[in-house]
Design an enzyme around this catalytic site. Structure first.
Site, PDB file in Angstrom:
ATOM      1  N   GLY A   1      26.810  57.718  49.336  1.00 27.50           N
ATOM      2  CA  GLY A   1      26.076  57.757  50.607  1.00 27.50           C
ATOM      3  C   GLY A   1      26.073  56.404  51.279  1.00 27.50           C
TER       4      GLY A   1
ATOM      5  N   THR B   1      27.214  55.270  54.067  1.00 25.92           N
ATOM      6  CA  THR B   1      26.967  55.120  55.510  1.00 25.92           C
ATOM      7  C   THR B   1      25.530  55.495  55.879  1.00 25.92           C
ATOM      8  OG1 THR B   1      27.716  57.339  56.074  1.00 25.92           O
ATOM      9  CG2 THR B   1      29.387  55.619  56.063  1.00 25.92           C
ATOM     10  N   GLY B   2      24.703  55.814  54.889  1.00 26.35           N
ATOM     11  CA  GLY B   2      23.291  56.048  55.166  1.00 26.35           C
ATOM     12  C   GLY B   2      22.579  54.739  55.480  1.00 26.35           C
TER      13      GLY B   2
ATOM     14  N   LEU C   1      19.976  53.095  54.028  1.00 24.49           N
ATOM     15  CA  LEU C   1      19.840  52.180  52.903  1.00 24.49           C
ATOM     16  C   LEU C   1      21.192  51.929  52.252  1.00 24.49           C
ATOM     17  CD1 LEU C   1      17.814  50.499  51.316  1.00 24.49           C
ATOM     18  CD2 LEU C   1      17.765  52.362  49.654  1.00 24.49           C
ATOM     19  N   GLY C   2      22.052  52.944  52.236  1.00 26.42           N
ATOM     20  CA  GLY C   2      23.376  52.775  51.634  1.00 26.42           C
ATOM     21  C   GLY C   2      24.118  51.613  52.278  1.00 26.42           C
TER      22      GLY C   2
ATOM     23  N   ARG D   1      31.338  61.002  53.209  1.00 17.48           N
ATOM     24  CA  ARG D   1      31.524  62.414  53.537  1.00 17.48           C
ATOM     25  C   ARG D   1      32.618  62.569  54.597  1.00 17.48           C
ATOM     26  NH1 ARG D   1      25.106  63.900  54.157  1.00 17.48           N
ATOM     27  NH2 ARG D   1      24.576  62.908  52.196  1.00 17.48           N
TER      28      ARG D   1
ATOM     29  N   LYS E   1      30.363  52.105  61.311  1.00 22.38           N
ATOM     30  CA  LYS E   1      29.970  51.689  59.963  1.00 22.38           C
ATOM     31  C   LYS E   1      31.174  51.725  59.022  1.00 22.38           C
ATOM     32  CE  LYS E   1      25.261  53.507  60.365  1.00 22.38           C
ATOM     33  NZ  LYS E   1      24.258  54.398  59.762  1.00 22.38           N
TER      34      LYS E   1
ATOM     35  N   LYS F   1      27.109  76.075  38.199  1.00 24.01           N
ATOM     36  CA  LYS F   1      28.323  75.448  38.744  1.00 24.01           C
ATOM     37  C   LYS F   1      28.504  75.837  40.214  1.00 24.01           C
ATOM     38  CE  LYS F   1      30.723  75.358  34.299  1.00 24.01           C
ATOM     39  NZ  LYS F   1      32.045  75.167  33.692  1.00 24.01           N
TER      40      LYS F   1
ATOM     41  N   ARG G   1      28.721  73.608  43.823  1.00 25.02           N
ATOM     42  CA  ARG G   1      29.697  73.804  44.916  1.00 25.02           C
ATOM     43  C   ARG G   1      28.990  73.915  46.264  1.00 25.02           C
ATOM     44  NH1 ARG G   1      34.562  78.021  43.383  1.00 25.02           N
ATOM     45  NH2 ARG G   1      35.502  76.771  41.725  1.00 25.02           N
TER      46      ARG G   1
END
Lengths: 262, 262
Positions: B12, B14-15, B17-18, B37, B49, B89, B93
């Site tokens: 993450g 480009t968030g 805090l990321g 993403r 970013k 699983k 997905r």
């Protein structure tokens, strides 16, 4: 297919299939990374795999920082009304621990851009000019830390053996304040007193229950931090407080942040 | 603290805090990696970013391969008795898709070291010598792939644009066989016929229900693959079959694997 080889990160690289994927990745000349559980280093069945991986040029990652970045999910006292917000974070902690994944938990409490710009006035994004709502008695202390400071403390902890498998709390001096103290600081800065409107814990809880989650999130976090005291009601090992661990980090205090709002 | 700087992977990146953690990591000279993403590349608010991160020397990882490595959890037909083995699983997905995380799903079906060494005889780890149990009519085909071949197919898919956000099935020729066919191959190899003992679907289901999960796992997987046909009952886009995608991979066939047991 592609002209450059992707980096490959394998979670569980000493597992049966993980090791096969590592070998295939190495054979295909991919830069290869793996996450290894702490327990693997004391497991005779894993040690030769770790040696093989290191000899093959694999970079082993050794520590996981779950993306919590709030209050300590094992300490908050709002589980009856928070829609499992903190229970889910605690569940991830339990998985990490059960799997023996090396980790550090960072409890940064509030980001400064949330709630602080309004002086903890729900529904506002700027400070109040005449009247300020105070929930409870206004004397319970919460913690605000600027996001970039949270990031600096986090990155400092990455290679620090003192923080391996420990919980770090951010409670930097100047950033641990009650709503009454916040309002007083602001009053001094603007040279004007604000009228206080006190809202009891019962009234606040009623408002929280009237709105469905997540629309009540501001009130919920205010209740947690400034009525229940979830940031500060418990003592911590002060040697694991962020600003003590990393005194070189020049963090932004609440007062400095409020200056930017003048 | 440490003499060498750890590699940092930020999920993450480009968030809000990321990105702050990325900046702190870059400033501290950590080799920095981020998972991005797919949607970020078409999001005007994210593009600058991404450019900043690339300019700063951050390596962006672009695709996630969840560790499924079995039958297709969206196609299996045993949800009433599998203790949510496949539902969990499938849930992962759905999270991957909802978050727009670039991915490839690998449906490798059975590993060769599981069930094949016994010719699908529960409770055994070597081939039968006199009698062989056959569940159902014995004509439903399952798929076995050696772990190192699963790894080779997986790594080949990593940089392949054809497999982005797609499901790859492994059904290599020579590895898709019914229990009757397996026993016939083995009989030819040992020069001796085995007595077949047929167990009906109803009897198998009764045995599965008599034992608590996970102690019934062998019977459960046999039921799924060789009675319900969960590996092969549905058609696939043959251009996304592993051995068609990567004809250069010299995989081990079932017959070759059985030779190692003689």
């Amino acid at each position: 297919m592609a002209s450059s080889k992707s980096k490959i990160l394998i979670i569980g690289i000493t597992g049966n299939l993980g090791l096969e994927i590592a070998k295939a990745s190495i054979n295909a000349s991919h830069p290869t990374f793996g996450l290894v559980r702490a327990s693997a280093f004391s497991d005779p069945n894993k040690l030769h795999k770790i040696q093989f991986l290191l000899d093959s040029g694999v970079t082993l990652l050794k520590r996981f920082f779950p993306s919590e970045f709030g209050a300590d999910p094992d300490r908050t006292q709002v589980s009856d009304i928070d829609n499992n917000f903190y229970a889910r974070k605690a569940e991830i902690r339990r998985l990490i621990e059960a799997e023996g994944i090396p980790h550090t938990y960072i409890c940064c409490n509030f980001f400064m851009t949330v709630l602080l710009p309004s002086l903890v006035q729900p529904g506002r994004i700027t400070p109040p000019t005449d009247k300020a709502i105070v929930f409870g008695d206004g004397n319970v202390k919460g913690v605000f830390v600027k996001q970039s400071d949270v990031a600096a403390f986090t990155i400092s902890a990455v290679d620090d053996p003192r923080t391996l498998n420990r919980t770090i709390y951010l409670r930097p001096p100047g950033n641990v304040l009650s709503v009454n103290e916040l309002i007083e600081i602001w009053e001094r800065k603007i040279g004007k007193n604000l009228e206080r409107i006190y809202v009891t814990e019962e009234e606040l809880l009623k408002k929280i229950q009237e709105r469905p989650y997540p629309y009540n999130w501001e009130l919920l976090f205010i209740y947690s931090a400034f009525v229940k005291g979830d940031h500060t009601y418990f003592d911590i090992d002060s040697s694991l407080e962020g600003s003590r661990l990393y005194p070189h980090i020049k963090y932004t205090t609440v007062s400095e942040y409020l200056d930017t709002l003048l």
